[in-house]
Design an enzyme around this catalytic site. Sequence first.
Site, PDB file in Angstrom:
ATOM      1  N   HIS A 175      -7.128  -5.978  -1.191  1.00 58.92           N
ATOM      2  CA  HIS A 175      -5.962  -5.142  -0.958  1.00 58.92           C
ATOM      3  C   HIS A 175      -4.849  -5.911  -0.258  1.00 58.92           C
ATOM      4  O   HIS A 175      -5.068  -6.623   0.710  1.00 58.92           O
ATOM      5  CB  HIS A 175      -6.363  -3.935  -0.114  1.00 58.92           C
ATOM      6  CG  HIS A 175      -5.309  -2.889  -0.016  1.00 58.92           C
ATOM      7  ND1 HIS A 175      -4.671  -2.363  -1.120  1.00 58.92           N
ATOM      8  CD2 HIS A 175      -4.774  -2.251   1.062  1.00 58.92           C
ATOM      9  CE1 HIS A 175      -3.801  -1.439  -0.727  1.00 58.92           C
ATOM     10  NE2 HIS A 175      -3.836  -1.365   0.585  1.00 58.92           N
ATOM     11  N   SER A 216       0.845  -1.194   0.000  1.00 61.02           N
ATOM     12  CA  SER A 216       0.000   0.000   0.000  1.00 61.02           C
ATOM     13  C   SER A 216       0.885   1.250   0.000  1.00 61.02           C
ATOM     14  O   SER A 216       1.729   1.401  -0.876  1.00 61.02           O
ATOM     15  CB  SER A 216      -0.959  -0.040   1.186  1.00 61.02           C
ATOM     16  OG  SER A 216      -2.008   0.886   1.019  1.00 61.02           O
ATOM     17  N   ASP A 233      -8.802  -5.562  -5.686  1.00 62.19           N
ATOM     18  CA  ASP A 233      -8.404  -4.499  -4.760  1.00 62.19           C
ATOM     19  C   ASP A 233      -9.153  -3.243  -5.168  1.00 62.19           C
ATOM     20  O   ASP A 233      -8.804  -2.597  -6.158  1.00 62.19           O
ATOM     21  CB  ASP A 233      -6.890  -4.279  -4.842  1.00 62.19           C
ATOM     22  CG  ASP A 233      -6.395  -3.251  -3.830  1.00 62.19           C
ATOM     23  OD1 ASP A 233      -7.230  -2.566  -3.214  1.00 62.19           O
ATOM     24  OD2 ASP A 233      -5.167  -3.140  -3.676  1.00 62.19           O
TER      25      ASP A 233
END
Length: 610
Positions: free
Chosen positions: A361, A214, A330
């Site tokens: 994710h 991320s 995601d």
Amino acid sequence: MKKTILLIAGVYFVAGLMAQDKQGALPVFENGEAQIVKAFEDPDMWIREDLWVETEFDSDGDGKPDRMHVDVTRPRQTETEGLKLPVVYNSSPYFAGTAGNDPDLFWDVNQELGEDPKQHVHPPEIERRGERPIISKGHVSTWVPRGYIVVHSSSPGTGLSDGSPTVGGDNESLAPKAVIDWLCGRAKGYLTRTGNEEVTAYWSAGKVGMTGTSYNGTLPLAAATTGVEGLEAIIPVAPNTSYYHYYRSNGLVRSPGGYLGEDIDVLFDFIHSGDLDKRAYAREHVRDTEMKNGMDRITGDYNDFWAGRDYLNDMEPMKAALLMSHGFNDWNVVPEHSLRIYEAAKAKGLPTQIYYHQNGHGGPPPITLMNRWFTRYLFGIENGVENDPKAWIVREHDERDHPTPYEDYPNPNALPVKLYLSNGAPEKGGLTTTPNKDQGTETLVDNYSFSSEALAKAENTEHRLLYVSPVLKEDVHISGKTKITIKAASSKPAVNLSVYLVSLPWTEKRRDAKITDNLITRGWADLQNYKSLTESEPLEPGKFYEMTFELQPDDQIIPAGQQIGLMIFSSDKEFTLHPQPGTKLTVDLDATSIEIPVVGGSESFKKATN
């Protein structure tokens, strides 16, 4: 099988080995991967320390170069035997704590399109967490036993690092660059945040790899775009490669999945855990000036502010080998983020691989893929990874650590199949490979209170238009990006436009249901941006406008017995602003079509549907 110890031919590594006793601990390699070495795996024998690295910028306005807080975990042999090792480096704005995800701190999405949004509430001060010298324990247990040193750093304006968080600004690229420069002997490190006692990375072999997930996956890319020497390889996992693509979509104000109402200034507040005395400066100059003036929640247009936070625009200096990782489902950091960078790196001739799974994710590649990547580019072992398949896709019902290899992504055998609409509202129309004439128009009525799932499952509703293929007689493999060309008119000067590709009939939620059972892909756009992403214009009610845009990339096998459905609706309950219901969106059926990337092209699709 007996393990074979391989010494590396590269001068950078041999120099470190020459300094130690012949009986000392050495990295071990087997089948092209670094193996766990007993002498390196005891945490009680690791050296842990922290320091500050001086950067080339001053982003907190105190007139002095910012210093980044860095921790190091390394095998004791780097001290006792003079062993020099490569580094796995992870940087983050999250290590020292965050403001939390209270929805009351987000923007209120209940507003009319084109109107000034109501200012949201800012969170209370973040209290820094963590005790020196450890910033994070992430990645340590994986890589230190395999003969690497692991380094972490806190991003500017977070934790014990100086500076201001900018959420994609230049200092977030230059900060990890400075740490890599220090690891390679080109920058200064200090024992304390403000003192002058220097610290050197005498144990570093001068070869660095970065990874993270991320935001932590964004920063390896940010560092790589500086072209810094010594950063040999990066493995970004679900990286945000453009903050415009994170908070906007084809001119539309769109929230990341699960964070309805979040925007870039909310993320600033979320990570701003730095020096209390410097926070007011950062808020004034970054959040309340640069971000406020540039983010534009009214039009959603792409502008210089967003262009400066788009790493695709900074790719020219990049030299690092890239192993990209992402999930096709995601909907926080949507999968186009990884593909756009992968394709640009490949076009530059850089070593590249991409790993996609079918979940949401996060989700790093299997350890064997990561290990081969770092072994090749940090240790210099000629394991042939550059000749491995370029793409690794986890098939729908497989585990993440069992991907299927492909020549590349998108699948080179995927060709666009153009499908046309036939009428059927408010029930279901058709998707055909031959164009239909004189279909006229069909109209939907916007109402954000209906979820996309409810709209897809509905047999009859005025709140969406749905067009389906014949029932598939054979599996259809989709690989790449679906593109839609839509000609539509709005009853108001602005309208949300949401487009989903779904697999029907919709499978009810059950314990073993997978997201791929129902959703293929989706996308969003602002019809006001039909001509340009940078300049929108109010719609003339009742006038038709034609717009072409892509849905999110995917690789999915739609099983026989299903139907592929194109669903067009307006406001998306989970992602877009929520204007008052009632806006009418009318679609010209004859002028609207989609192109689906099918492995085997039209021949395969016709065989599956005839």
